[in-house]
Structures are given as structure tokens and as C-alpha cells.
Design a protein around this motif. Structure first.
Motif, PDB file in Angstrom:
ATOM      1  N   ILE A 145      -1.916   8.131   6.351  1.00  0.00           N
ATOM      2  CA  ILE A 145      -1.053   9.098   5.681  1.00  0.00           C
ATOM      3  C   ILE A 145      -1.817   9.671   4.497  1.00  0.00           C
ATOM      4  CG2 ILE A 145       1.096   9.435   4.403  1.00  0.00           C
ATOM      5  CD1 ILE A 145       2.273   7.128   6.060  1.00  0.00           C
TER       6      ILE A 145
ATOM      7  N   THR B 227       3.147   1.051   8.724  1.00  0.00           N
ATOM      8  CA  THR B 227       2.218   2.175   8.719  1.00  0.00           C
ATOM      9  C   THR B 227       1.221   2.009   9.859  1.00  0.00           C
ATOM     10  OG1 THR B 227       2.379   2.390   6.317  1.00  0.00           O
ATOM     11  CG2 THR B 227       0.492   3.418   7.376  1.00  0.00           C
TER      12      THR B 227
ATOM     13  N   ASP C  51       8.514   9.936  -1.888  1.00  0.00           N
ATOM     14  CA  ASP C  51       8.438   9.055  -0.727  1.00  0.00           C
ATOM     15  C   ASP C  51       7.608   9.706   0.373  1.00  0.00           C
ATOM     16  OD1 ASP C  51       9.987   7.132  -1.935  1.00  0.00           O
ATOM     17  OD2 ASP C  51      11.870   7.904  -1.134  1.00  0.00           O
TER      18      ASP C  51
ATOM     19  N   ASP D  74      -3.188   6.411   2.693  1.00  0.00           N
ATOM     20  CA  ASP D  74      -2.465   5.160   2.937  1.00  0.00           C
ATOM     21  C   ASP D  74      -2.825   4.707   4.338  1.00  0.00           C
ATOM     22  OD1 ASP D  74      -0.755   3.016   3.042  1.00  0.00           O
ATOM     23  OD2 ASP D  74       1.025   4.235   3.467  1.00  0.00           O
TER      24      ASP D  74
ATOM     25  N   LYS E 203       0.830  -1.219   0.000  1.00  0.00           N
ATOM     26  CA  LYS E 203       0.000   0.000   0.000  1.00  0.00           C
ATOM     27  C   LYS E 203       0.862   1.267   0.000  1.00  0.00           C
ATOM     28  CE  LYS E 203      -2.159  -1.065   3.759  1.00  0.00           C
ATOM     29  NZ  LYS E 203      -1.383  -2.314   3.984  1.00  0.00           N
ATOM     30  N   SER E 204       1.846   1.308   0.879  1.00  0.00           N
ATOM     31  CA  SER E 204       2.685   2.508   0.966  1.00  0.00           C
ATOM     32  C   SER E 204       3.532   2.681  -0.288  1.00  0.00           C
ATOM     33  CB  SER E 204       3.599   2.424   2.204  1.00  0.00           C
ATOM     34  OG  SER E 204       2.823   2.420   3.391  1.00  0.00           O
ATOM     35  N   THR E 205       4.003   1.575  -0.846  1.00  0.00           N
ATOM     36  CA  THR E 205       4.768   1.655  -2.087  1.00  0.00           C
ATOM     37  C   THR E 205       3.904   2.201  -3.215  1.00  0.00           C
ATOM     38  OG1 THR E 205       6.101  -0.242  -1.387  1.00  0.00           O
ATOM     39  CG2 THR E 205       6.170   0.328  -3.722  1.00  0.00           C
TER      40      THR E 205
ATOM     41  N   ASN F  52       3.405   5.961  -2.716  1.00  0.00           N
ATOM     42  CA  ASN F  52       4.601   6.700  -3.136  1.00  0.00           C
ATOM     43  C   ASN F  52       4.693   6.782  -4.654  1.00  0.00           C
ATOM     44  OD1 ASN F  52       5.323   7.072  -0.472  1.00  0.00           O
ATOM     45  ND2 ASN F  52       6.765   5.358  -0.423  1.00  0.00           N
TER      46      ASN F  52
ATOM     47  N   THR G 165       8.335   2.764   3.791  1.00  0.00           N
ATOM     48  CA  THR G 165       8.099   1.385   3.362  1.00  0.00           C
ATOM     49  C   THR G 165       9.182   0.481   3.931  1.00  0.00           C
ATOM     50  OG1 THR G 165       9.394   1.669   1.332  1.00  0.00           O
ATOM     51  CG2 THR G 165       7.039   2.156   1.213  1.00  0.00           C
TER      52      THR G 165
ATOM     53  N   ALA H 222       5.380   7.974   2.220  1.00  0.00           N
ATOM     54  CA  ALA H 222       5.174   7.010   3.292  1.00  0.00           C
ATOM     55  C   ALA H 222       6.409   6.132   3.435  1.00  0.00           C
ATOM     56  CB  ALA H 222       3.950   6.142   2.996  1.00  0.00           C
TER      57      ALA H 222
END
Length: 428
Positions: free
Chosen positions: A252, A248, A237, A267, A226-228, A231, A241, A239
Motif C-alpha cells: 500500500i 495486508t 485510514d 506498507d 505497520k498499517s496502524t 495511517n 487494520t 490501510a
């Protein structure tokens, strides 16, 4: 009323800064600084001096006569060089002139409304235009600023006044023979306003989203990417990762512009059972924000079902397409596979929702229209009951007119004025 002045452009260094003066002593102020009063609506180059004759700057000066300015008052604009020292010197010189004082936030716009140059809805449109970040927000704000809502409200008002007048005639001549039955025309007028109000009310929620931004939540299990993905969509960037689940722990948010539409990407924490108290709080928040979001993007691995039930228009994608060796229905924030297709789907879905927007843009507008609609629906129930209920139906129409008048500031607005104008800068 005092004559007010303020810097109307942003604070800090710039090529040009605009200082605005409005009120009965505005022309006195320009004469004191520039030596004369230039011809209205014609840019004139003047040397500005303080009361001791010290040269302040060389500036373009614009004057506007009463009823021909933004505020409706005599107004002067000094276009000076945009250094902080020049601006400070000119403002200091203005403060030395009797009858002038610094403007309060939004005071120029408030005077424009009080002098009939803008209605309340247009003031709100101007505030939205100043805050606009995307093309959709700009277009929506301009519609309101141009007076579209005011003209629509005036049309409703005209029809309802006509309907009320016809009913009043029925009441006034109740003991006499009225040659024409007015109820069909009254009903037609009221029904036309009711239909228009219902349409506008249905579009307010979308208009509010265009003002504040649509929310799109990225939802899935821990360590699913999810964070990737966030981003990759944000292009930075935003969040943290890592390969560790539960990285997380809070929601975010990243603001984006998708084809002119304002969008906030969320996120969220990975959804799973955990004994970690802090992570558990993050998961609860993730569920709440995901459920409240306008749209959700679910990332799943294998044949796993989403933790939340997808709603209409929600998008379900297989995560980590780079490891699957496939692209259909899959996505990878790491390699970018499927990103363009996801952006296209999000854009198409949100554009479709935005197409239903009306010209009313705020909760205040919706509440005023709902009050008016409630009274009109009550009137429609009373009208078929004839002369016995005509006076009550007429009062319902008058109540509806008052509710719709509050849209443009004719009545019942003092409680919202301070809040609205507080959002403006000093020079507006």
C-alpha cells in the motif's frame, strides 16, 4: 507554419481562463475577434465578437511581437471569464478563422524550443515544474528551467572545443616545428571537464528521487503495527487494520510531503512463513519493494531481529510502545508515541541525501554525460602518447562534445521529443 490556439488554463469553471494563439496569423485572429491589434505587452480591455458580430465576452487581451513571446512567434492571449460556455464560444470563433488550428499537446513549448527560446533541458525543467507537488521539486525544476544545465553544458563544450582545436593544430603542423607543447593545457582542460562530469553524474540518482519521490518501506512481522503506523503518518485510514495476522497482502502506497521532499510510504505485508498462496505472493512483493526502497523502517517486538538486514540509515524501532510503557526507541501508531521523532529522523536522513543533488535530473542526462565521460577518459589515456595518437584523441574529444550537445538538444534528440512533449497539456 500553422497558427495554433488552445486553452492554456485548466478545464472547467474558473474566475479567468486564458486562451493562447501563436503563429503568423495570431494578430489577424485578435483583429477578427477584438476589432484591432492592441499595443504589444500592454493589457487591453476588449469586447470579443464572432464573425457574425455576436458578442462573446469582455476580455483582457495581451499581444506579443515576434521574438518577444514564449514561443518566439507572434502571440495573443485572451483572458476571458472562465465559464465553459465562454471558453467554448471563443475557441469556436477561432476555429472559423482561416489558417488557425487547435494545438497539439506541448506544441507551444515545442515551438519555443525550435525557435531557440528554450533548450531541451529547459523544456524538461518546464515539464517537471508543471508536475511539481513539493517545494524541493519546484526548486529543482526551476534550476533546470532557468538554464543552469544548459550553461554548464556550454562551459564544458567551450573547454572541449578549445582542447580539440589545440590538438588539431598539432596534427595540422605535424611536419613543422610547433613552438609550444599544447598537451599540458589540453590535459588540464579535459581533466576539469571530467571532474565536473563525475560530480554531476553522482547527483543524478538523487535528483531523480526528488522528481519521482523517495520510497520509505515499513517492514516487520504480521500484526506488529505497520498499517496502524502508516495511517498515523498519513493522517488518514489508508490501510485496513485488524488484529488478524496477514490482513495486508499487497504493498500500500501513500504519498507525503516531508519538509518539501516528496516521499512515498510503503506498507508491506507482514514477513512470515505461510502456506496461503495469496499471502505468500504479498510477502514476496514486500521483500522486493523493501529491498528497493531508499529507506526502511523496521518494527520489531521484544528482542526479535528484523527479517531483513538493515542497511545504513535504516531505522529499527520497537513496536507498540503503548503496551511497553516506554518511549525510547519505541513507537506506537495507535497513541502517536514516537511519531514526531520518527518523522524528524526520516526528514533529516532524506534531506542529507538530497543535499548531494546536482543540476542534471534525468536518466537521459546521466547517459549523455556518461558517454561524454567515457570518451574523455579515453582521450586522457591517449594524450601522453604524443603526436602519434593526437588524431585519435581529437576524435574522442569530438565524440564527447557530440554526447554533451545532446543534453540541450543540439543533436540526436528526435527520438525523445515526442515522449517529452506528450506529457504537456494542450495549452502548453
Amino acid at each position: 507554419m500553422d497558427t495554433i490556439y488552445a486553452l492554456s488554463t485548466a478545464q472547467g469553471k474558473a474566475g479567468v481562463a486564458v486562451i493562447r494563439v501563436s503563429g503568423t496569423r495570431a494578430f489577424t485572429a485578435v483583429k477578427a475577434l477584438a476589432g484591432d491589434v492592441p499595443q504589444p505587452r500592454k493589457a487591453s480591455l476588449r469586447v470579443l465578437k464572432d464573425r457574425d458580430g455576436v458578442r462573446l465576452d469582455e476580455a483582457l487581451v495581451l499581444t506579443f511581437a515576434e521574438d518577444h513571446s514564449f514561443t518566439g512567434e507572434e502571440t495573443v492571449e485572451f483572458q476571458v471569464h472562465g465559464s465553459t460556455a465562454v471558453v467554448a464560444a471563443v475557441l469556436e470563433a477561432l476555429s472559423d478563422i482561416d489558417g488557425l488550428r487547435p494545438a497539439d499537446p506541448g506544441e507551444f513549448t515545442r515551438r519555443a524550443m525550435e525557435n531557440g527560446r528554450l533548450d531541451l533541458a529547459q523544456v524538461e525543467g518546464l515539464a517537471d515544474l508543471i508536475e511539481a507537488e513539493t517545494e524541493a521539486q519546484r526548486r529543482q525544476a526551476l534550476r533546470v528551467l532557468s538554464g543552469d544545465l544548459g550553461r554548464r553544458a556550454e562551459g564544458w563544450r567551450k573547454n572541449l572545443i578549445r582542447a580539440a582545436a589545440l590538438l588539431e593544430a598539432t596534427i595540422d603542423f605535424a611536419d613543422e616545428d610547433v613552438p609550444v607543447d599544447v598537451s599540458p593545457e589540453v590535459t588540464e582542460l579535459v581533466e576539469s571537464v571530467v571532474a565536473s562530469l563525475r560530480k554531476e553524474i553522482s547527483g543524478v540518482s538523487t535528483a531523480e528521487r526528488i522528481r519521482s519521490g523517495f520510497e520509505v518501506a515499513i517492514v516487520g512481522a504480521p500484526n506488529v503495527g505497520k498499517s496502524t503506523l502508516l495511517n498515523a503518518l498519513a493522517g488518514r485510514d489508508a490501510a485496513i487494520t485488524s488484529e488478524y495476522a496477514g490482513t495486508t497482502r499487497d504493498v500500500i502506497e501513500v504519498r507525503m510531503d516531508l519538509s518539501g521532499l516528496p516521499v512515498t510510504l510503503l506498507d508491506t505485508a507482514g514477513l512470515r512463513e505461510t502456506e496461503d498462496a495469496v499471502e505468500s505472493i504479498g510477502i514476496d512483493r514486500a521483500r522486493q519493494r523493501a529491498q528497493m526502497a531508499d529507506l526502511r523502517v523496521f518494527l520489531v517486538e521484544g528482542d526479535t531481529a528484523p527479517d531483513l538486514t538493515p542497511e545504513a540509515d535504516d531505522i529499527v524501532l520497537r513496536a507498540k510502545a503503548d503496551l511497553l510503557g516506554e518511549s525510547t526507541g519505541a513507537i506506537s501508531g495507535k497513541t502517536g508515541a514516537g511519531i514526531a521523532q520518527l518523522v524528524d529522523r526520516l526528514t533529516d536522513t532524506l534531506k542529507s541525501r538530497a543535499s548531494g543533488v546536482g543540476i542534471a535530473t534525468r536518466l537521459r542526462h546521466k547517459q549523455a554525460m556518461e558517454r561524454g565521460l567515457m570518451s574523455l577518459e579515453a582521450a586522457l589515456v591517449l594524450l601522453p602518447q604524443g603526436e602519434d595518437q593526437a588524431d585519435i584523441a581529437a576524435e574522442e574529444l569530438r565524440t564527447a562534445i557530440r554526447a554533451l550537445d545532446s543534453l540541450v538538444g543540439r543533436i540526436d534528440i528526435e527520438n525523445v521529443l515526442d515522449e517529452i512533449f506528450a506529457s504537456f497539456c494542450l495549452g502548453k
